[in-house]
Design a protein around this motif. Structure first.
Motif, short mmCIF file in Angstrom:
data_model
loop_
_atom_site.label_atom_id
_atom_site.label_comp_id
_atom_site.label_asym_id
_atom_site.label_seq_id
_atom_site.Cartn_x
_atom_site.Cartn_y
_atom_site.Cartn_z
N VAL A 110 0.65 -1.00 -0.59
CA VAL A 110 0.12 -0.20 0.53
C VAL A 110 1.06 0.81 0.25
O VAL A 110 1.52 1.32 0.53
CB VAL A 110 -1.48 0.00 0.79
N HIS A 111 0.30 2.44 -0.98
CA HIS A 111 1.47 3.63 -0.96
C HIS A 111 0.15 4.87 -0.64
O HIS A 111 -1.50 4.74 -0.79
CB HIS A 111 1.51 3.57 -1.90
N TRP A 112 0.02 5.47 0.57
CA TRP A 112 -0.03 6.24 1.01
C TRP A 112 -0.04 7.66 0.06
O TRP A 112 1.06 8.63 0.46
CB TRP A 112 0.28 6.70 2.50
N HIS A 113 -0.46 7.95 -0.95
CA HIS A 113 -0.31 8.94 -2.47
C HIS A 113 -0.83 10.31 -1.80
O HIS A 113 -1.48 10.97 -0.90
CB HIS A 113 -1.70 9.15 -2.97
N GLY A 114 0.90 11.70 -1.03
CA GLY A 114 0.53 12.63 -0.87
C GLY A 114 1.22 12.62 -0.40
O GLY A 114 2.14 13.45 0.32
N LEU A 115 1.69 11.44 0.64
CA LEU A 115 2.16 11.47 2.04
C LEU A 115 3.43 11.84 2.00
O LEU A 115 3.79 11.40 1.67
CB LEU A 115 2.10 10.62 3.53
N ILE A 432 1.60 13.59 -14.61
CA ILE A 432 3.20 13.33 -13.96
C ILE A 432 2.62 13.06 -11.89
O ILE A 432 2.84 14.92 -11.68
CB ILE A 432 4.30 13.74 -14.34
N HIS A 433 3.63 11.99 -11.04
CA HIS A 433 2.90 12.14 -9.86
C HIS A 433 4.37 11.43 -9.08
O HIS A 433 5.15 11.04 -9.86
CB HIS A 433 2.29 11.46 -9.58
N VAL A 434 4.73 12.53 -8.66
CA VAL A 434 5.61 12.58 -7.55
C VAL A 434 5.99 12.37 -5.98
O VAL A 434 5.27 12.85 -5.00
CB VAL A 434 6.48 13.75 -7.35
N HIS A 435 6.75 10.94 -5.47
CA HIS A 435 5.96 10.65 -4.21
C HIS A 435 7.47 11.30 -3.01
O HIS A 435 8.50 11.99 -3.24
CB HIS A 435 7.30 9.21 -4.39
N GLY A 436 6.36 11.60 -2.02
CA GLY A 436 7.22 12.40 -1.25
C GLY A 436 7.22 14.10 -0.46
O GLY A 436 7.96 14.06 0.03
CU CU Z 1 1.99 8.90 -4.75
#
Ligand code: CU
Ligand code: C2O
Ligand code: CU
Length: 513
Positions: A110-115, A432-436
């Motif tokens: 699981v990924h917490w998108h935006g956190l 385009i999405h960037v993690h973290g």
């Molecule tokens: Cu994400």
């Protein structure tokens, strides 16, 4: 299927067997850390189930369910009648432990998108755990108040797992936001927009063909919060509506049908400095927006509809060359991108006294918002070559990091995302999405000579505020002020058209301590 797809599920990639690289076991958390004292301790289980979505047969889904082991019971809120996972409600500063249990017949994570979380808690696909296994997340909530979400992130399977129902909202509150007294409780609504295709037995059909993967999957039926005909009964008062585009690849151009402007108060990373009034609001896959709908002047008995207004499909998908006729207009979906869509019908059904006034100032941004003129510039092209969508001319490898993808944790860069034409003129809009991190969109420029069509998705773009996903239209170059997470480790950036992500329009960033 490629060799690494066969291997990752068994954790062999993590042991370095597939890549010949040293083991990367350090960040994996299979058991709770004794020294970590959570304010909130949750169990989140992913498992097959079924739900009544259409008349007749129930629909088989995969879904998250949750339990609170420690902390307030209100930290988990079910969305009634939905296949979506429980909404997780946390406060900034809280320490959270989430025990993820995989009861699916295939690996997941699981990924917490935006956190902004430590590497071990980010859900990188190399941490995917197999059937029956558990993965423990531990992090402190450092993000601003805002509307975030969670979904699986196993390599090559993110699209199909989200499609089958695995997604949920994660709402962060903080003191700055509480002081505004925005509509809350029953007046704080969540609407997750998704499109699905059902077969004749009411089962979800996810076409895995090459065309669907290249164009992104488009369903022919709109679901809101996992319901097939979304109607809401409301009072004559102001509502805060949290919108998520949880679709694989559909772009929405949102508008109220009675001409009420979209009053945007927040985006991916929380509240805007000031409210923004727009005729249309474009929401790309994985983006969130918060709007205020003030019905205090509406009469009881009236109806307002949230619709996606029509736009020209070629603005998000350009296909030229020999196969154009077959491939144009969005992969052959009956409901292409840009189709006019009914999403939610709002019935004003009761009177309620309302005194809400929207504050002119919603937030004060931290200095991290400021543009850093000394930041180095990195140009990243988005294009299509040899059957693959590419990021900076590359595609994903589980542990691979190129020299220009190594940066200091907490440092700044300007990113220039340039959406250029690829093989046979193939060009699509890529979210385009960037993690973290939450970044800032500094500017957006277009190919010289490009004309905007009369019905354009561009009219609805909101580039203001803190974002973790930006829609880069064909021919656009978007400049971003990046401020990388201060947590070292391997983090992803990718296209959030889930089929593009799964076909490896994704890369690693290594943040150095
Ligand atoms: Cu994400
Ligand atoms: Cu919402 Cu890497 O994803
Ligand atoms: Cu893409």
């Amino acid at each position: 299927m490629k060799r690494r797809d066969l291997l990752y599920g068994f954790g062999l990639t993590a042991l370095g067997i597939a890549t010949g690289r040293p083991p990367n076991l350090f960040p994996v958390r299979r058991v709770p850390t004794p020294a970590f004292e959570p304010d909130l301790d949750l169990t989140l289980t992913a498992a097959p189930g079924d739900v009544q979505l259409l008349p007749g047969a129930r629909t088989g889904v995969w879904r998250f369910s949750g339990a609170v082991n420690k902390g307030p019971a209100t930290a988990l809120q079910l969305i009634p009648g939905s296949y979506l996972g429980p909404t997780i409600r946390v406060r900034k500063g809280q320490k959270v432990r989430i025990r993820f249990k995989n009861s699916l017949p295939e690996p997941s994570i699981v990924h917490w998108h935006g956190l902004d979380v430590p590497e071990a808690a980010d859900g990188h696909p190399r941490f995917a755990v197999g059937t029956g296994a558990e993965y423990v997340y531990e992090f402190e909530v450092v993000n601003r108040a805002g509307t975030y979400w969670y979904h699986p992130h196993p390599h090559g399977k993110t699209g199909s797992q989200v499609y089958q129902g695995l997604a949920g909202m994660l709402v962060v509150a903080d003191d700055e936001e509480s002081a505004l007294a925005l509509p809350s409780g029953a007046a704080d609504l969540i609407w997750v927009l998704q499109d699905r295709t059902f077969d004749s037995r009411n089962q979800l059909a996810y076409a895995g063909g090459m065309m669907d993967r290249m164009h992104g999957f488009l369903g022919n039926r709109m679901l809101v919060n996992g319901a097939a005909r979304a109607t809401v009964s409301v009072a004559t008062r102001a509502y805060r509506i949290r919108l998520l585009n949880g679709s694989s690849s559909r772009v929405y151009k949102l508008a109220w049908d009675d001409g009420t402007p979209m009053t945007v108060i927040g985006v991916d990373g929380g509240l805007l400095e000031r409210p923004l009034e727009k005729k249309y609001l474009t929401l790309a896959p994985s983006q969130r927006a918060e709007v205020i709908l003030d019905l205090s002047k509406h009469a009881v008995g009236t109806t307002v509809q949230l619709r996606s207004a029509p736009f020209t499909a070629s603005e998000v998908s350009i296909v030229e060359g020999g196969m154009g006729g077959m491939m144009g207009g969005g992969g052959g979906s009956a409901v292409p991108n840009g189709a006019s869509l009914l999403l939610v019908t709002v019935h004003v059904s009761r009177k309620e006294a309302s005194t809400f006034r929207l504050p002119a100032q919603l937030a004060t941004y931290s200095p991290a918002w400021t543009e850093d003129p000394a930041a180095p510039v990195r140009r990243i092209t988005l294009d299509f070559q040899a059957g693959q969508w590419r990021l900076g001319g590359r595609t994903f490898e589980m542990n691979d990091v190129a020299p220009d993808e190594i940066v200091a944790a907490g440092s700044t860069q300007i990113w220039e995302l340039a959406n250029i034409s690829g093989m046979m003129g193939m060009q699509m809009a890529h979210p385009i999405h960037v993690h973290g991190t939450q970044f800032r969109v500094l500017s957006r420029s277009r190919d010289a000579g490009a004309a905007t069509p009369a019905q354009s998705v561009r009219e609805g773009l909101v580039d203001a505020g803190w974002r973790d996903t930006v829609l880069v239209l064909p021919g656009d170059t978007v400049r971003l002020q990046m401020r990388f997470s201060s947590f070292p480790g391997l983090f992803l950036y990718h296209c959030h058209i889930l089929e593009h992500e799964d076909m490896e329009m994704m890369r690693n960033l290594r943040l150095m301590a």
